[in-house]
Design an enzyme around this catalytic site. Structure first.
Site, PDB file in Angstrom:
ATOM      1  N   TYR A 106      -0.080  -0.042  10.714  1.00 45.40           N
ATOM      2  CA  TYR A 106      -0.431  -0.394   9.338  1.00 45.40           C
ATOM      3  C   TYR A 106       0.737  -0.112   8.400  1.00 45.40           C
ATOM      4  CZ  TYR A 106      -2.839  -0.395   4.827  1.00 45.40           C
ATOM      5  OH  TYR A 106      -3.210  -0.635   3.531  1.00 45.40           O
ATOM      6  N   SER A 136       0.838  -1.198   0.000  1.00 50.51           N
ATOM      7  CA  SER A 136       0.000   0.000   0.000  1.00 50.51           C
ATOM      8  C   SER A 136       0.873   1.247   0.000  1.00 50.51           C
ATOM      9  CB  SER A 136      -0.891   0.017   1.244  1.00 50.51           C
ATOM     10  OG  SER A 136      -1.529   1.270   1.404  1.00 50.51           O
TER      11      SER A 136
END
Length: 335
Positions: free
Chosen positions: A185, A159
């Site tokens: 994350y 990501s």
């Protein structure tokens, strides 16, 4: 030392779909495993790989949900596996290895994002455990089948969120530092990229190449379930009516567009004899800059910036993560 992050001019772009990039590619006789293959980008990846003739296996921790989601796609095998459960990963891998089949494509698409602090049975932080460690263990256990393919690809869905944090090697599981869901994350997504760097270096002699990628920002996949509507609006991914904002030039994509880079990395002949690189928009991404960005306060630059952070493709950091991951899962990678 960083990887050679140089775009190749693939001819594709931000708006192409997974169906576009699979055209002309025949996967008959090939076997693929797609984690997270029963929702969002993973589901679209499964559908498109099947359409090209691949035999696809989807591991899932929710068998009934997967059966329902995949009901309209013929020829998909569903098996039980939980990325937070080491024993279930081993059991899934053992069952596959017992078939004696080669594994040509492994797409690590499952993931969680910005979740509240929780831990797996070993005490590891859930985003690091799910997004990275579980997949590391899965690849390690499936290694004999990947080698047998004599030309396999392992694709890690990372990501843009890797910009939020490098891997904090001194405290990857937030045992001593205050938990921040976005830092956790970001760390896990950086780990996805570093894993591809390290795996490709170790696997290319056996014909196993590894890639990582940013699919774009796609609303409605379930990944955003821990975010409020206010947070999604602040990030610029939904409008004032709660509808997704679609603008591929800013990486705001449909599911079909989001799955395109996964499928391209997994199948494109343009990447033959290449690997260890991070991709965006169906091309190898350039190196990004070192400046920190804030997801909410600077969302315009977040949506338009491209490239991979140098710390995420650093070979020394990749080797360090490899060693740490082997230690944390208690298994040596038998390469």
């Amino acid at each position: 030392m960083t990887t050679m992050q140089t775009p190749i001019g693939s001819g594709f772009g931000a708006s192409v779909t997974a169906e576009d990039v699979i055209k002309g590619i025949d996967l008959s006789g090939k076997t693929a495993i797609v984690t997270g293959g029963y929702s969002g980008l993973g589901l679209e990846t499964v559908r498109v790989l099947r359409s090209a003739g691949a035999k696809v296996i989807v591991p899932t921790r929710d068998y009934n949900k997967a059966v329902n989601a995949l009901a309209n796609i013929d020829g998909v095998d569903i098996e039980v596996m939980d990325l937070m459960d080491s024993a279930s990963i081993n059991a899934f891998a053992d069952k596959f290895l017992a078939t004696g089949r080669a594994l040509h494509i492994l797409v690590n698409s499952a993931g969680i994002m910005a979740s509240p602090l929780s831990r797996d049975s070993r005490g590891y932080e859930s985003q690091f455990a799910t997004n990275h460690l579980g997949h590391f263990q899965l690849v390690a256990r499936l290694w004999p089948a990947l080698r047998k393919a004599k030309g396999a690809r392992v694709v890690s869905v990372s990501s843009w969120g890797h910009h939020f944090s490098p891997v904090v090697f001194d405290d990857p599981n937030f045992d001593r530092r205050e938990y921040d869901r976005w830092a956790a994350y970001g760390q896990s997504k950086t780990a996805n990229i570093l894993f591809a760097v390290a795996l490709d270096k170790r696997g290319q002699a056996d014909g196993v190449r590894a890639f990582s990628l940013h699919p774009g920002s796609i609303v409605g996949t379930g990944l955003e379930k821990h975010l409020s509507e206010e947070e999604l609006r602040a990030a610029g991914v939904i409008d004032e009516h709660g509808q997704p904002v679609l603008d591929p030039a800013k990486n705001l994509k449909t599911v079909g567009q989001g799955a395109a880079t996964s499928v391209w990395c997994a199948t494109s002949p343009q990447l033959n004899n290449m690997g260890g690189v991070y991709c965006e928009n169906c091309d190898i991404a350039p190196l990004g800059h070192d400046a920190e960005s804030d997801f909410y306060l600077d969302n315009e630059s977040t949506l338009t910036d491209s490239g991979v952070m140098p710390y995420a493709v650093d070979s020394e950091a990749a080797d360090r993560l490899w060693s740490l991951s082997e230690h944390l899962i208690g298994q040596k990678f038998a390469i």
